[in-house]
Design a protein around this motif. Structure first.
Motif, PDB file in Angstrom:
ATOM      1  N   ASN A 122       0.792  -1.343  -0.101  1.00  0.00           N
ATOM      2  CA  ASN A 122      -0.104   0.080  -0.136  1.00  0.00           C
ATOM      3  C   ASN A 122       0.950   1.291   0.059  1.00  0.00           C
ATOM      4  OD1 ASN A 122      -2.444  -1.515   0.008  1.00  0.00           O
ATOM      5  ND2 ASN A 122      -2.577  -1.378   2.254  1.00  0.00           N
ATOM      6  N   GLU A 123       1.812   1.352   0.884  1.00  0.00           N
ATOM      7  CA  GLU A 123       2.978   2.413   0.974  1.00  0.00           C
ATOM      8  C   GLU A 123       3.587   2.636  -0.530  1.00  0.00           C
ATOM      9  OE1 GLU A 123       6.544   4.051   3.656  1.00  0.00           O
ATOM     10  OE2 GLU A 123       5.490   2.023   4.046  1.00  0.00           O
ATOM     11  N   LEU A 124       4.051   1.589  -1.277  1.00  0.00           N
ATOM     12  CA  LEU A 124       4.494   1.667  -2.450  1.00  0.00           C
ATOM     13  C   LEU A 124       3.442   2.285  -3.493  1.00  0.00           C
ATOM     14  CD1 LEU A 124       6.825   1.205  -4.580  1.00  0.00           C
ATOM     15  CD2 LEU A 124       6.097  -1.211  -4.775  1.00  0.00           C
ATOM     16  N   ASP A 125       2.334   1.717  -3.603  1.00  0.00           N
ATOM     17  CA  ASP A 125       1.242   2.181  -4.371  1.00  0.00           C
ATOM     18  C   ASP A 125       1.073   3.753  -4.231  1.00  0.00           C
ATOM     19  OD1 ASP A 125       1.011  -0.135  -5.845  1.00  0.00           O
ATOM     20  OD2 ASP A 125      -1.066  -0.651  -5.044  1.00  0.00           O
ATOM     21  N   THR A 126       1.030   4.262  -2.887  1.00  0.00           N
ATOM     22  CA  THR A 126       0.758   5.636  -2.672  1.00  0.00           C
ATOM     23  C   THR A 126       1.914   6.389  -3.107  1.00  0.00           C
ATOM     24  OG1 THR A 126      -0.306   5.057  -0.557  1.00  0.00           O
ATOM     25  CG2 THR A 126       0.449   7.284  -0.705  1.00  0.00           C
ATOM     26  N   LEU A 127       3.013   5.946  -2.882  1.00  0.00           N
ATOM     27  CA  LEU A 127       4.552   6.685  -3.458  1.00  0.00           C
ATOM     28  C   LEU A 127       4.206   6.709  -4.777  1.00  0.00           C
ATOM     29  CD1 LEU A 127       7.426   5.155  -1.249  1.00  0.00           C
ATOM     30  CD2 LEU A 127       6.593   7.797  -1.324  1.00  0.00           C
ATOM     31  N   LEU A 128       3.994   5.829  -5.710  1.00  0.00           N
ATOM     32  CA  LEU A 128       3.879   5.778  -6.897  1.00  0.00           C
ATOM     33  C   LEU A 128       2.722   6.653  -7.385  1.00  0.00           C
ATOM     34  CD1 LEU A 128       4.528   2.082  -8.075  1.00  0.00           C
ATOM     35  CD2 LEU A 128       6.035   3.825  -8.405  1.00  0.00           C
ATOM     36  N   TYR A 129       1.720   6.705  -6.898  1.00  0.00           N
ATOM     37  CA  TYR A 129       0.421   7.690  -7.220  1.00  0.00           C
ATOM     38  C   TYR A 129       0.773   9.103  -7.345  1.00  0.00           C
ATOM     39  CZ  TYR A 129      -4.045   9.649  -7.522  1.00  0.00           C
ATOM     40  OH  TYR A 129      -4.986  10.640  -7.592  1.00  0.00           O
ATOM     41  N   ARG A 130       1.443   9.358  -6.146  1.00  0.00           N
ATOM     42  CA  ARG A 130       1.687  10.825  -5.605  1.00  0.00           C
ATOM     43  C   ARG A 130       2.594  11.329  -6.630  1.00  0.00           C
ATOM     44  NH1 ARG A 130       1.192  10.780   0.984  1.00  0.00           N
ATOM     45  NH2 ARG A 130      -1.060  10.366   1.113  1.00  0.00           N
ATOM     46  N   ASN A 131       3.688  10.521  -6.567  1.00  0.00           N
ATOM     47  CA  ASN A 131       4.964  11.011  -7.206  1.00  0.00           C
ATOM     48  C   ASN A 131       4.929  10.946  -8.672  1.00  0.00           C
ATOM     49  OD1 ASN A 131       6.938  11.943  -4.933  1.00  0.00           O
ATOM     50  ND2 ASN A 131       6.277  10.032  -4.336  1.00  0.00           N
ATOM     51  N   GLY A 132       4.085   9.827  -9.377  1.00  0.00           N
ATOM     52  CA  GLY A 132       4.027   9.792 -10.581  1.00  0.00           C
ATOM     53  C   GLY A 132       3.341  10.809 -11.467  1.00  0.00           C
ATOM     54  N   GLN A 133       2.502  11.445 -10.464  1.00  0.00           N
ATOM     55  CA  GLN A 133       1.630  12.539 -11.006  1.00  0.00           C
ATOM     56  C   GLN A 133       2.570  13.848 -11.338  1.00  0.00           C
ATOM     57  OE1 GLN A 133      -1.747  12.725  -8.391  1.00  0.00           O
ATOM     58  NE2 GLN A 133      -3.047  11.921 -10.275  1.00  0.00           N
ATOM     59  N   ASN A 134       3.434  13.786 -10.037  1.00  0.00           N
ATOM     60  CA  ASN A 134       4.224  15.277 -10.196  1.00  0.00           C
ATOM     61  C   ASN A 134       5.654  15.125 -11.139  1.00  0.00           C
ATOM     62  OD1 ASN A 134       2.708  16.541  -8.386  1.00  0.00           O
ATOM     63  ND2 ASN A 134       3.537  15.468  -6.556  1.00  0.00           N
ATOM     64  N   ASP A 135       5.616  13.912 -11.839  1.00  0.00           N
ATOM     65  CA  ASP A 135       6.697  13.678 -12.726  1.00  0.00           C
ATOM     66  C   ASP A 135       8.069  13.660 -11.768  1.00  0.00           C
ATOM     67  OD1 ASP A 135       7.781  13.175 -15.311  1.00  0.00           O
ATOM     68  OD2 ASP A 135       8.199  15.327 -15.789  1.00  0.00           O
ATOM     69  N   VAL A 136       8.071  13.231 -10.804  1.00  0.00           N
ATOM     70  CA  VAL A 136       9.190  13.232  -9.864  1.00  0.00           C
ATOM     71  C   VAL A 136      10.085  11.990 -10.039  1.00  0.00           C
ATOM     72  CG1 VAL A 136      10.194  12.869  -7.622  1.00  0.00           C
ATOM     73  CG2 VAL A 136       8.256  14.410  -8.163  1.00  0.00           C
ATOM     74  N   ILE A 137       9.334  10.806 -10.658  1.00  0.00           N
ATOM     75  CA  ILE A 137      10.272   9.586 -10.924  1.00  0.00           C
ATOM     76  C   ILE A 137      10.353   9.686 -12.368  1.00  0.00           C
ATOM     77  CG2 ILE A 137      10.012   7.168 -10.570  1.00  0.00           C
ATOM     78  CD1 ILE A 137       7.950   7.679  -8.341  1.00  0.00           C
ATOM     79  N   ASN A 138      11.638   9.300 -12.739  1.00  0.00           N
ATOM     80  CA  ASN A 138      11.732   8.904 -14.262  1.00  0.00           C
ATOM     81  C   ASN A 138      11.146   7.571 -14.658  1.00  0.00           C
ATOM     82  OD1 ASN A 138      13.642   6.785 -14.297  1.00  0.00           O
ATOM     83  ND2 ASN A 138      15.053   7.731 -13.331  1.00  0.00           N
TER      84      ASN A 138
END
Length: 207
Positions: A122-138
């Motif tokens: 759940n924590e990983l999914d939350t990180l991906l959702y929030r930071n994927g939208q902000n284009d933080v992760i390549n």
């Protein structure tokens, strides 16, 4: 257009204004037109600087949280497979290279590790959702972490419904392969994880 209009008005006012009052008015208007692009450029530059700083802060925060999460997942995998060796880079790499037969022989998913698995997923999914939208992760790292999330989902479903040990071992192998991919795709993350590994494991897990 604003600059051109300002120059035309100023030139016209200097040469053709019928009286001083009208000339002063037109000059003031032309000065306003000339200042508009400067104000816009200053705003755009300031906004760009703020956005870059915010993105940098988000990336640093996300990196720290992800490193701790990955370490917790590694500790969970060690507990599932009864690994008692010292946690260091060499032993970690050796464990992450295990294949299904070795994993199946060692694997034991308890109520505690199953709960941890759900929490970390759940924590990983939350990180991906929030930071994927902000284009933080390549994109490469995002795909690797998304694949890790899918493997964790499969393991959760397998441990909940069928409880086939060999299939569970296959999904654990997939999880460890994705962790290796993540370490290979992000050298900074690998160095940071090594620093976390050198710290006391229980303190990191408490974080």
């Amino acid at each position: 257009m604003s600059i051109t209009g300002g120059i035309i008005l100023y030139t016209g006012a200097i040469d053709n204004a019928p009286n001083a009052n009208l000339r002063d008015l037109i000059i003031n208007v032309s000065a306003s037109l000339l200042s508009i692009p400067l104000v816009f450029l200053l705003y755009d530059y300031t906004n760009s600087r703020i956005a870059r700083q915010m993105k940098k802060n988000l990336a640093n925060s996300m990196s720290d949280r992800l490193n701790i999460l990955m370490l917790n997942i590694i500790l969970m995998l060690r507990e599932m497979m009864g690994v008692r060796t010292k946690l260091n880079t060499e032993n970690l790499n050796r464990m992450l290279m295990w294949r299904v037969p070795e994993i199946s022989r060692r694997l034991k998913i308890t109520t505690k590790t199953n709960q941890e698995l759900r929490e970390y997923h759940n924590e990983l999914d939350t990180l991906l959702y929030r930071n994927g939208q902000n284009d933080v992760i390549n994109s490469d790292v995002f795909q690797t972490l998304s694949a890790l999330s899918r493997e964790m989902t499969r393991l959760i479903n397998e441990s909940k419904f069928r409880r086939n040990k060999r299939l569970s071992a296959k999904y654990v192998e997939g999880i460890m392969a994705r962790i290796l991919d993540w370490l290979d795709s992000d050298s900074v993350a690998a160095l940071n994880l090594q620093k976390h590994i050198s710290a006391p494991s229980e303190n990191m897990k408490n974080e």
